[in-house]
Scaffold this active site. Structure first.
Site, PDB file in Angstrom:
ATOM      1  N   MET A  30       0.834  -1.195   0.000  1.00 46.71           N
ATOM      2  CA  MET A  30       0.000   0.000   0.000  1.00 46.71           C
ATOM      3  C   MET A  30       0.879   1.260   0.000  1.00 46.71           C
ATOM      4  SD  MET A  30      -3.553  -0.722   1.952  1.00 46.71           S
ATOM      5  CE  MET A  30      -2.976  -0.586   3.634  1.00 46.71           C
ATOM      6  N   ALA A  32       4.065   3.875   0.953  1.00 44.98           N
ATOM      7  CA  ALA A  32       4.802   4.327   2.143  1.00 44.98           C
ATOM      8  C   ALA A  32       5.887   3.297   2.458  1.00 44.98           C
ATOM      9  CB  ALA A  32       3.861   4.540   3.331  1.00 44.98           C
ATOM     10  N   LEU A  33       6.675   2.984   1.437  1.00 48.88           N
ATOM     11  CA  LEU A  33       7.612   1.871   1.520  1.00 48.88           C
ATOM     12  C   LEU A  33       8.700   2.114   2.558  1.00 48.88           C
ATOM     13  CD1 LEU A  33       8.102   0.937  -2.258  1.00 48.88           C
ATOM     14  CD2 LEU A  33       6.366   0.138  -0.648  1.00 48.88           C
ATOM     15  N   HIS A  35      12.102  -0.335   4.774  1.00 43.40           N
ATOM     16  CA  HIS A  35      13.068  -1.407   4.548  1.00 43.40           C
ATOM     17  C   HIS A  35      12.432  -2.797   4.629  1.00 43.40           C
ATOM     18  CE1 HIS A  35      16.505   1.198   4.177  1.00 43.40           C
ATOM     19  NE2 HIS A  35      16.187   1.810   5.299  1.00 43.40           N
ATOM     20  N   HIS A  37       9.499  -3.573   3.307  1.00 40.88           N
ATOM     21  CA  HIS A  37       9.052  -3.823   1.935  1.00 40.88           C
ATOM     22  C   HIS A  37      10.227  -4.170   1.025  1.00 40.88           C
ATOM     23  CE1 HIS A  37       5.665  -1.002   3.217  1.00 40.88           C
ATOM     24  NE2 HIS A  37       5.022  -2.090   2.825  1.00 40.88           N
ATOM     25  N   GLU A 150       5.737 -11.670   7.174  1.00 35.99           N
ATOM     26  CA  GLU A 150       5.137 -12.413   8.285  1.00 35.99           C
ATOM     27  C   GLU A 150       4.647 -11.499   9.412  1.00 35.99           C
ATOM     28  OE1 GLU A 150       7.941 -15.394   9.506  1.00 35.99           O
ATOM     29  OE2 GLU A 150       7.334 -16.775   7.903  1.00 35.99           O
ATOM     30  N   LEU A 178      11.126  -7.849   9.384  1.00 30.64           N
ATOM     31  CA  LEU A 178      12.304  -6.985   9.509  1.00 30.64           C
ATOM     32  C   LEU A 178      12.044  -6.002  10.649  1.00 30.64           C
ATOM     33  CD1 LEU A 178      14.971  -6.842   7.860  1.00 30.64           C
ATOM     34  CD2 LEU A 178      14.065  -4.784   6.807  1.00 30.64           C
ATOM     35  N   SER A 188       4.790   0.970   8.005  1.00 32.13           N
ATOM     36  CA  SER A 188       4.555   2.334   7.524  1.00 32.13           C
ATOM     37  C   SER A 188       4.004   3.210   8.647  1.00 32.13           C
ATOM     38  CB  SER A 188       3.574   2.314   6.349  1.00 32.13           C
ATOM     39  OG  SER A 188       4.065   1.499   5.311  1.00 32.13           O
TER      40      SER A 188
END
Length: 283
Positions: A30, A32-33, A35, A37, A150, A178, A188
């Site tokens: 969606m 608003a990337l 790390h 992503h 996950e 992460l 985000s």
């Protein structure tokens, strides 16, 4: 890098790639990337010849209109971050009308009970929205593999069930969570936290780590009571739910079964920001 706003030219490009025998990976986002992503994108690059990142804030999976309104939309920054990751990625950034037409509404799905617990219990209609958009993306793009984090483990299981029940020929790949340096799962929403809230939110992961330690010797009921009491000592965090559940059914655990795998799930608020996290309790 190619950026597609419409599905027809994307489908033509995909068809050309597949005619050359190339494998296609999809990373649905969606925007608003962050790390987290990018870690999904990097995994997709390892496993597929061509990787597409969809960027679309899906209105049908928000039960709170204000949350939808506040959700960050940062397409240009997202594209720059992706360019720095790999120069030959494709981005699909459609409008709601492009994906839904005039009727922006969810299909209704039966995910064999996976949708009725935890997030589904607290976010009305959320997983119908997730199922609707994922099914549409899979139908439009026809990826060979799709990559999901996950952190949204319940969503990951629901997407697997979606592909199974609809006979969609997509392999669903779950990728590890992460985390920031203090253990907070990357999201985000973290960008909306104050510095103080960000520090306080590290308590969520610390609690999950302790849960995993306790799970070897204590009952699920004991651990749940302990987590609730620990959160009550945190003035800046409000626990929405804590559950230990089967990874297979997502049903809340009453007593541990020998051959079952379990995870612990938390949803909590730091101010107005809702955060979720989970951890595997068994291998």
């Amino acid at each position: 890098m190619k950026v597609f706003k419409e599905k027809t030219p994307l489908q033509s490009a995909v068809k050309a790639e597949k005619s050359q025998g190339k494998t296609l990976g999809l990373v649905p986002t969606m925007g608003a990337l962050h790390h987290g992503h990018i870690s999904l994108v990097k995994q997709a690059l390892k496993e597929c010849d061509r990787v597409i990142i969809s960027i679309f804030v899906n209105p049908t999976q928000f039960d709170n209109p204000e949350d939808l309104e506040r959700y960050p939309r940062t397409l240009e920054q997202d594209i720059q971050m992706l360019k720095q990751t790999h120069e030959n990625l494709w981005v699909f950034a459609p409008t709601a009308n492009e994906l839904y037409g005039e009727n922006i509404a969810s299909e209704h799905f039966n995910f064999d009970g996976l949708e009725g617990v935890m997030e589904g219990k607290h976010r009305n209609g959320h997983f119908d929205g997730v199922g609707t958009i994922v099914k549409r993306l899979f139908t439009i793009i026809k990826p060979d593999k799709a990559f999901f984090g996950e952190k949204d483990f319940q969503q990951l299981q629901i997407v697997k069930k979606l592909t199974e029940k609809n006979n969609l020929p997509v392999e669903i790949i779950g990728c590890p969570i992460l985390r920031e340096e203090n253990g907070l799962a990357r999201s985000s929403r973290n960008e909306r936290l104050t510095a103080s809230q960000r520090n306080q939110a590290a308590f969520i992961y610390k609690t999950l780590l302790k849960t995993r330690e306790l799970f070897g010797t204590k009952s699920a009921e004991y651990i749940e009571d302990w987590v609730i009491s620990e959160f009550k000592k945190q003035p800046d965090l409000v626990l929405e739910y804590f559950e230990i559940a089967s990874t297979r059914t997502l049903k809340k655990t009453v007593s541990k079964e020998k051959d079952e795998d379990y995870r612990a799930f938390i949803a909590a608020y730091a101010g107005e920001i809702r955060l979720i996290d989970n951890i595997a309790l068994t291998n």
